[in-house]
Design a protein around this motif. Structure first.
Motif, PDB file in Angstrom:
ATOM      1  N   GLY A 104       0.973  -1.162  -0.051  1.00  0.00           N
ATOM      2  CA  GLY A 104      -0.161  -0.099   0.057  1.00  0.00           C
ATOM      3  C   GLY A 104       0.799   1.408  -0.060  1.00  0.00           C
ATOM      4  N   GLY A 105       2.032   1.261   0.879  1.00  0.00           N
ATOM      5  CA  GLY A 105       2.838   2.338   0.706  1.00  0.00           C
ATOM      6  C   GLY A 105       3.428   2.765  -0.661  1.00  0.00           C
ATOM      7  N   VAL A 106       3.794   1.736  -1.244  1.00  0.00           N
ATOM      8  CA  VAL A 106       4.423   1.777  -2.567  1.00  0.00           C
ATOM      9  C   VAL A 106       3.328   2.431  -3.914  1.00  0.00           C
ATOM     10  N   VAL A 107       2.346   1.778  -3.634  1.00  0.00           N
ATOM     11  CA  VAL A 107       1.304   2.382  -4.405  1.00  0.00           C
ATOM     12  C   VAL A 107       0.809   3.741  -4.075  1.00  0.00           C
ATOM     13  N   LEU A 108       0.753   4.322  -2.731  1.00  0.00           N
ATOM     14  CA  LEU A 108       0.626   5.431  -2.420  1.00  0.00           C
ATOM     15  C   LEU A 108       1.562   6.486  -3.015  1.00  0.00           C
ATOM     16  N   LEU A 109       3.055   6.193  -2.744  1.00  0.00           N
ATOM     17  CA  LEU A 109       3.957   6.727  -3.370  1.00  0.00           C
ATOM     18  C   LEU A 109       3.825   6.933  -5.058  1.00  0.00           C
ATOM     19  N   LEU A 110       3.619   5.968  -5.741  1.00  0.00           N
ATOM     20  CA  LEU A 110       3.281   6.024  -7.004  1.00  0.00           C
ATOM     21  C   LEU A 110       2.267   7.094  -7.463  1.00  0.00           C
ATOM     22  N   LEU A 111       1.242   7.152  -6.786  1.00  0.00           N
ATOM     23  CA  LEU A 111       0.032   8.100  -7.084  1.00  0.00           C
ATOM     24  C   LEU A 111       0.616   9.427  -6.754  1.00  0.00           C
ATOM     25  N   ILE A 112       1.219   9.652  -5.818  1.00  0.00           N
ATOM     26  CA  ILE A 112       1.658  10.905  -5.377  1.00  0.00           C
ATOM     27  C   ILE A 112       2.665  11.498  -6.533  1.00  0.00           C
ATOM     28  N   VAL A 113       3.626  10.610  -7.053  1.00  0.00           N
ATOM     29  CA  VAL A 113       4.707  10.999  -8.029  1.00  0.00           C
ATOM     30  C   VAL A 113       3.865  11.310  -9.295  1.00  0.00           C
ATOM     31  N   VAL A 114       3.050  10.399  -9.568  1.00  0.00           N
ATOM     32  CA  VAL A 114       2.319  10.748 -11.014  1.00  0.00           C
ATOM     33  C   VAL A 114       1.348  11.845 -10.983  1.00  0.00           C
ATOM     34  N   THR A 115       0.589  12.195  -9.914  1.00  0.00           N
ATOM     35  CA  THR A 115      -0.113  13.273  -9.592  1.00  0.00           C
ATOM     36  C   THR A 115       0.790  14.743  -9.862  1.00  0.00           C
ATOM     37  N   SER A 116       2.022  14.433  -8.968  1.00  0.00           N
ATOM     38  CA  SER A 116       2.953  15.759  -9.001  1.00  0.00           C
ATOM     39  C   SER A 116       3.478  15.859 -10.511  1.00  0.00           C
ATOM     40  N   VAL A 117       3.640  15.030 -11.281  1.00  0.00           N
ATOM     41  CA  VAL A 117       4.134  15.179 -12.799  1.00  0.00           C
ATOM     42  C   VAL A 117       2.988  15.761 -13.653  1.00  0.00           C
ATOM     43  N   ILE A 118       1.683  15.282 -13.468  1.00  0.00           N
ATOM     44  CA  ILE A 118       0.692  15.760 -14.043  1.00  0.00           C
ATOM     45  C   ILE A 118       0.543  17.314 -13.881  1.00  0.00           C
ATOM     46  N   LEU A 119       0.419  17.859 -12.549  1.00  0.00           N
ATOM     47  CA  LEU A 119       0.369  19.134 -12.049  1.00  0.00           C
ATOM     48  C   LEU A 119       1.455  20.061 -12.750  1.00  0.00           C
ATOM     49  N   TRP A 120       2.538  19.505 -12.468  1.00  0.00           N
ATOM     50  CA  TRP A 120       3.702  20.087 -13.166  1.00  0.00           C
ATOM     51  C   TRP A 120       3.727  20.361 -14.640  1.00  0.00           C
ATOM     52  N   LYS A 121       3.317  19.449 -15.344  1.00  0.00           N
ATOM     53  CA  LYS A 121       3.086  19.660 -17.004  1.00  0.00           C
ATOM     54  C   LYS A 121       1.832  20.718 -17.186  1.00  0.00           C
ATOM     55  N   LYS A 122       0.757  20.601 -16.399  1.00  0.00           N
ATOM     56  CA  LYS A 122      -0.005  21.419 -16.499  1.00  0.00           C
ATOM     57  C   LYS A 122       0.069  22.750 -16.153  1.00  0.00           C
ATOM     58  N   LYS A 123       0.974  23.074 -15.164  1.00  0.00           N
ATOM     59  CA  LYS A 123       1.529  24.326 -14.862  1.00  0.00           C
ATOM     60  C   LYS A 123       2.359  24.956 -16.005  1.00  0.00           C
ATOM     61  N   GLY A 124       3.224  24.044 -16.413  1.00  0.00           N
ATOM     62  CA  GLY A 124       4.237  24.485 -17.443  1.00  0.00           C
ATOM     63  C   GLY A 124       3.598  24.723 -18.711  1.00  0.00           C
ATOM     64  N   CYS A 125       2.523  24.094 -19.219  1.00  0.00           N
ATOM     65  CA  CYS A 125       1.792  24.356 -20.388  1.00  0.00           C
ATOM     66  C   CYS A 125       0.793  25.671 -20.268  1.00  0.00           C
ATOM     67  N   GLY A 126       0.536  26.179 -19.197  1.00  0.00           N
ATOM     68  CA  GLY A 126      -0.299  27.325 -18.728  1.00  0.00           C
ATOM     69  C   GLY A 126       0.704  28.552 -18.973  1.00  0.00           C
ATOM     70  N   ARG A 127       1.716  28.250 -18.351  1.00  0.00           N
ATOM     71  CA  ARG A 127       2.928  29.595 -18.482  1.00  0.00           C
ATOM     72  C   ARG A 127       3.262  29.803 -19.759  1.00  0.00           C
ATOM     73  N   ALA A 128       3.511  28.616 -20.697  1.00  0.00           N
ATOM     74  CA  ALA A 128       3.977  28.756 -22.145  1.00  0.00           C
ATOM     75  C   ALA A 128       2.666  29.713 -22.847  1.00  0.00           C
ATOM     76  N   LYS A 129       1.609  29.351 -22.788  1.00  0.00           N
ATOM     77  CA  LYS A 129       0.429  29.747 -23.338  1.00  0.00           C
ATOM     78  C   LYS A 129       0.262  31.149 -22.920  1.00  0.00           C
ATOM     79  N   ARG A 130       0.576  31.376 -21.620  1.00  0.00           N
ATOM     80  CA  ARG A 130       0.358  32.961 -21.337  1.00  0.00           C
ATOM     81  C   ARG A 130       1.501  33.796 -21.752  1.00  0.00           C
ATOM     82  N   ASP A 131       2.662  33.510 -21.876  1.00  0.00           N
ATOM     83  CA  ASP A 131       3.744  34.012 -22.620  1.00  0.00           C
ATOM     84  C   ASP A 131       3.420  34.352 -24.028  1.00  0.00           C
TER      85      ASP A 131
END
Length: 260
Positions: free
Chosen positions: A217-244
């Motif tokens: 359960g701990g490994v699965v939870l860690l993977l979910l956290i990593v995947v969620t962080s990557v998705i949020l980071w990519k979404k934030k980067g795309c929003g910044r490029a569009k705004r520029d």
């Protein structure tokens, strides 16, 4: 003449009066009721429910009556102080004979015993029986001459234990091995049932399984956290490029016709 008559009457009265008196006495004696003796009552208990009116039902009977008290049967409603899971106890049927207590449906030696209840299968980690498996059971409400412990895959070999015992030790077992306890007397053996049989499941294996589930359960939870962080980071980067890019098109100093 009258004087003579009077004298003759007096003489006749004096002669007849003793005879008349004796006749009256005899008649009175023959017609008088017989003497009735008083009745003697012997009481053997103070709580007798006899009706005393029956004692005087026949007054002419001169015999002596004895009133017998009713026997009071004391019924015991207390269960016997007997624990079927403890060793070296007096059998419940003997306790009932000695004290009059109640046994819960105890069957005799002419009936096959009911199945005993298998309590635990625990590995022994210390002492002279270290490495063996301790088997504990509770006696059934039946007459038992001895117990037998059988193990699955042991080619029908069984270990015997005395009727006063409630535990025994068997060799090492593999996890999942089925162990059963039988009660035996002269009429037969008890049947195998869910209460008299168990699968060997040592506590260590259960703890290891729990630890494995926790780690997984701990490994699965860690993977979910990593995947969620990557998705949020990519979404934030795309929003910044569009705004520029939007800010560059809106600059008033830029024109397709050249510099003003």
């Amino acid at each position: 003449m009258s004087l003579c008559t009077t004298i003759v009457g007096l003489l006749l009265f004096l002669i007849v009066s003793p005879l008349l008196h004796s006749q009256l006495y005899i008649h009175a004696a023959s017609t008088s009721s017989p003497i009735t003796r008083h009745r003697i009552i012997f009481m053997t208990s103070l709580d007798s429910d006899d009706d005393y009116g029956d004692d005087y039902r026949d007054e002419d009977k001169p015999t002596t009556d004895i009133v017998s008290a009713k026997r009071i049967t004391v019924v015991h409603t207390q269960p016997c102080k007997y624990n079927p899971c403890l060793e070296n106890q007096e059998p419940c049927n003997k306790l009932a004979q000695q004290t009059g207590c109640l046994c819960p449906g105890f069957s005799g030696a002419d009936v096959p015993p009911l199945p005993p209840r298998l309590q635990t299968l625990l590995p022994v980690s210390h002492g002279e029986n270290r490495g063996k498996i301790e088997v504990k059971w509770c006696a059934p409400p039946s007459f038992v001459s001895h117990y037998r412990v059988t193990m699955e895959g042991n080619n029908g070999d069984a270990l015997q234990f005395k009727s006063a015992l409630r535990q025994g030790f068997i060799g090492s077992l593999e996890v999942g091995t089925r162990v059963c306890v039988e009660a035996v007397n002269g009429a037969g053996n008890s049947a195998f049932s869910e209460v008299s049989c168990q699968r060997y499941d040592p506590p260590n294996s259960s703890e290891h399984n729990l630890l494995g589930w926790i780690l997984g359960g701990g490994v699965v939870l860690l993977l979910l956290i990593v995947v969620t962080s990557v998705i949020l980071w990519k979404k934030k980067g795309c929003g910044r490029a569009k705004r520029d890019s939007t800010d560059g098109l809106g600059n008033p100093s830029y024109s397709t016709e050249g510099t003003l």
